[in-house]
Enzyme design. Structure first.
Site, PDB file in Angstrom:
ATOM      1  N   ASN A 118       0.416   5.184  -4.411  1.00 29.30           N
ATOM      2  CA  ASN A 118       0.570   4.111  -5.426  1.00 29.30           C
ATOM      3  C   ASN A 118      -0.181   4.272  -6.243  1.00 29.30           C
ATOM      4  O   ASN A 118       0.827   4.208  -7.510  1.00 29.30           O
ATOM      5  CB  ASN A 118      -0.745   4.368  -4.201  1.00 29.30           C
ATOM      6  CG  ASN A 118      -1.825   3.158  -5.086  1.00 29.30           C
ATOM      7  OD1 ASN A 118      -1.132   2.300  -6.083  1.00 29.30           O
ATOM      8  ND2 ASN A 118      -2.897   2.491  -4.150  1.00 29.30           N
ATOM      9  N   ASP A 119      -0.764   5.434  -7.024  1.00 32.70           N
ATOM     10  CA  ASP A 119      -1.190   6.095  -7.615  1.00 32.70           C
ATOM     11  C   ASP A 119       0.094   6.846  -8.755  1.00 32.70           C
ATOM     12  O   ASP A 119       0.248   5.658  -9.971  1.00 32.70           O
ATOM     13  CB  ASP A 119      -1.750   7.382  -7.880  1.00 32.70           C
ATOM     14  CG  ASP A 119      -3.316   6.508  -7.598  1.00 32.70           C
ATOM     15  OD1 ASP A 119      -3.932   5.007  -8.014  1.00 32.70           O
ATOM     16  OD2 ASP A 119      -4.137   7.294  -7.173  1.00 32.70           O
TER      17      ASP A 119
END
Lengths: 482, 98
Positions: free
Chosen positions: A401-402
């Site tokens: 995600n990040d």
């Protein structure tokens, strides 16, 4: 053994180890490098035993040999037993064990020190060794989920850290200025405070910052050994410890740069903050997702979209797979490989894009993917593949995600702002196999989840979602053949 | 050994290590770390010294307890570190041979 011979041997062994390390920079020669290093360490042990004239002292020799045998047995048992998925906690644990050995040697040397230099270096070895030990134990416990991976913050956390550091500095200074100190008492206080300091520093670090933490502890374990070497006047220990310290330092630097963060920020537990791009994501929000209130509804939507996901995949000519910690957590690397095989069987080109901080330790993803027989030539570093996203047909994100959140480019003032990311948003179609849509560890919502077109969200355990994707793809391909 | 020389050795070794390790690709960072774990087990030399020094100055029992523990721990590092690194590297290299 003559002094000159001993120095010469130490110099040769140091060079041998440096050569071994240089061999470790290429896959083809790395195994050889590892062998070389292990031979060098064995020789170092033999030379040290000869140099200290231990062979005639039978009882001492036996103690050393028996202890070494016990250590080898435990070490080999660990080697056999550990699974690749447990590698981060094993490395953390080994860091801690190395620290523990240094702390014992440092602690013992204080009592036999004959000069100021020896007593100061041994107390520093005791401090760094203990910090490495307790810090690594906490890190290992976090990595194996024995304690919460979220940052734990005590009352007066900062005060405890600052006071411990001040007292430790006072103790070191007092060793410089004052003679005839109550050594035992000071050693015990130093041990307790350093232990507390190690725990306090690492317990405040969250899961996503673990790569930095492990790298730093790795560096510490080397530095502790090196300073131990200064205390006992052992050249080999000083040089090899220094090399290990440098290695950990490099990894720490790389990890910090890849997260656009600094060590200080991370050890102050400042990385998780509240969501500050909320407003922006509301604007980005589109009709399609307006009524999305919880994950279940999203899931319903995603099953509708799934219809297109495997159709797109079956036509794709170039696919980039982006693995993250979610893949490790779901043990989905085998399915990733099967999916890639199916795609390659269909004539597609499959590459893997690996962000430096994906996972919980440097190189974590590479190890997991190589374990399932994926050729390492297909694993690309961020800078080498970032330009290719725009030319790929499908990008499959597995539990990351990040590291691909475009908010890192625009959302100023957020923890991930300025962090280099994978240009997943440039690919024509994105398939997310993520557990949920919650913001990642950094607490920043990912605007890609709200994108209107050409995004498919397969939520849930990555193993399950990948399996269903694979099944559907296989059926689609079968139909195509028929 | 004079203290200045020891500090110098530390600095030189760190710089050499730094230069060499910079070349290791991120692909191999995990094996690099576990390899370094193994190398940090070089503290075993300190353990050996401690056993012999304390045995001579105090007594064998004391030296066996502390020095022995240090040797066991450091040896776990050496054996475990090299073993695990070998396992991982073979995993990587197998793919290269194909």
């Amino acid at each position: 053994m003559q002094l000159q011979t001993y120095y010469l041997a130490c110099a040769l062994l140091s060079l041998l180890i440096l050569y071994g390390i240089s061999l470790m920079s290429k896959v083809e020669t790395a195994v050889k490098g590892n062998y070389l290093n292990s031979i060098a360490v064995t020789l170092a042990i033999i030379i040290t035993i000869i140099y200290f004239d231990i062979f005639p002292q039978k009882s001492v020799l036996y103690v050393i040999l028996v202890c070494m045998a016990i250590g080898v047995i435990i070490g080999l048992y660990l080697t056999k037993k550990v699974e690749m998925i447990q590698m981060p906690q094993l490395v953390a644990l080994l860091n801690g064990i190395g620290g523990a050995a240094s702390l014992i040697v440092g602690g013992c040397t204080i009592f036999v020190a004959s000069s100021k230099f020896e007593s100061i270096t041994s107390i520093i070895a005791l401090i760094i060794g203990t910090i490495t030990l307790t810090g690594s134990l906490i890190a290992a416990a976090k990595l194996s989920n024995r304690i919460s991976v979220k940052p734990i913050i005590w009352k007066f956390h900062q005060t405890i850290i600052v006071i411990s550091i001040i007292i430790l500095l006072i103790i070191i200074t007092s060793f410089i200025i004052i003679n005839n100190l109550p050594i035992l008492l000071l050693a015990v206080i130093t041990f307790i405070l350093s232990g507390l300091l190690g725990i306090a520093i690492v317990i405040r670090v969250g899961g996503a910052d673990m790569p930095i933490t492990i790298s730093l502890l790795n560096s510490f374990s080397g530095v502790a050994g090196s300073i131990c070497g200064m205390a006992i006047g052992d050249i080999l220990l000083v040089s090899v410890g220094g090399i290990v310290g440098a290695s950990g330092l490099i990894l720490t630097q790389i990890m910090c740069k890849s997260m656009n963060s600094s060590i200080l920020k991370i050890f102050q537990g400042k990385t998780t903050t509240k969501n500050s791009v909320e407003e922006e994501s509301v604007i980005v929000r589109n009709d399609n997702n307006e009524d999305v209130k919880d994950d279940k509804e999203v899931e319903k939507k995603s099953t509708e979209k799934e219809l297109t996901a495997y159709e797109v995949l079956s036509q794709a000519k170039k696919v980039i797979i982006v693995p993250g910690y979610g893949m490790a957590l779901a043990q989905a690397q085998h399915l990733v490989k099967q999916l890639a095989d199916a795609l390659e069987g269909n004539g597609a080109e499959v590459k893997y894009a690996i962000h430096p901080v994906a996972g919980r330790m440097p190189g974590h993803m590479n190890v997991l993917l190589c374990e399932v027989d994926i050729e390492y030539e297909k694993l690309y570093e961020m800078d080498d593949i970032n330009d290719e996203f725009s030319s790929c047909d499908v990008c499959i994100v597995v539990g990351a995600n990040d590291v691909l959140n475009p908010a890192a480019r625009e959302a100023e003032g957020t923890p991930i702002y300025g962090m280099p990311i994978l240009n997943v948003d440039q690919s024509k179609y994105i398939i997310f196999c993520n557990y949920d849509l919650k913001p990642g560890y950094a607490g920043i919502e990912n605007p890609l989840y709200k994108r209107k077109n050409n995004v498919s969200l397969l939520l849930g355990d990555a193993s399950e979602t990948l399996q269903s994707l694979l099944n559907e793809l296989n059926e689609e391909l079968k139909e195509k053949v028929e | 050994m004079s203290s200045v020389v020891l500090v110098l050795i530390f600095i030189v070794a760190t710089l050499c290590g730094y230069k060499l390790i910079k070349n290791v690709p991120s692909l191999l960072h995990t094996p690099l770390m576990s390899g370094m774990n193994a190398l940090s087990g070089i503290t075993i030399l300190g353990g050996i010294t401690t056993v012999s020094v304390i045995a001579n100055k105090y007594n064998l029992l004391l030296s066996s307890i502390f020095g022995g523990l240090a040797i066991i721990l450091a040896m776990v590092n050496v054996a475990g570190g090299f073993g695990v690194t070998h396992r991982m590297l073979k995993m990587f290299d197998k793919k290269g041979a194909k």
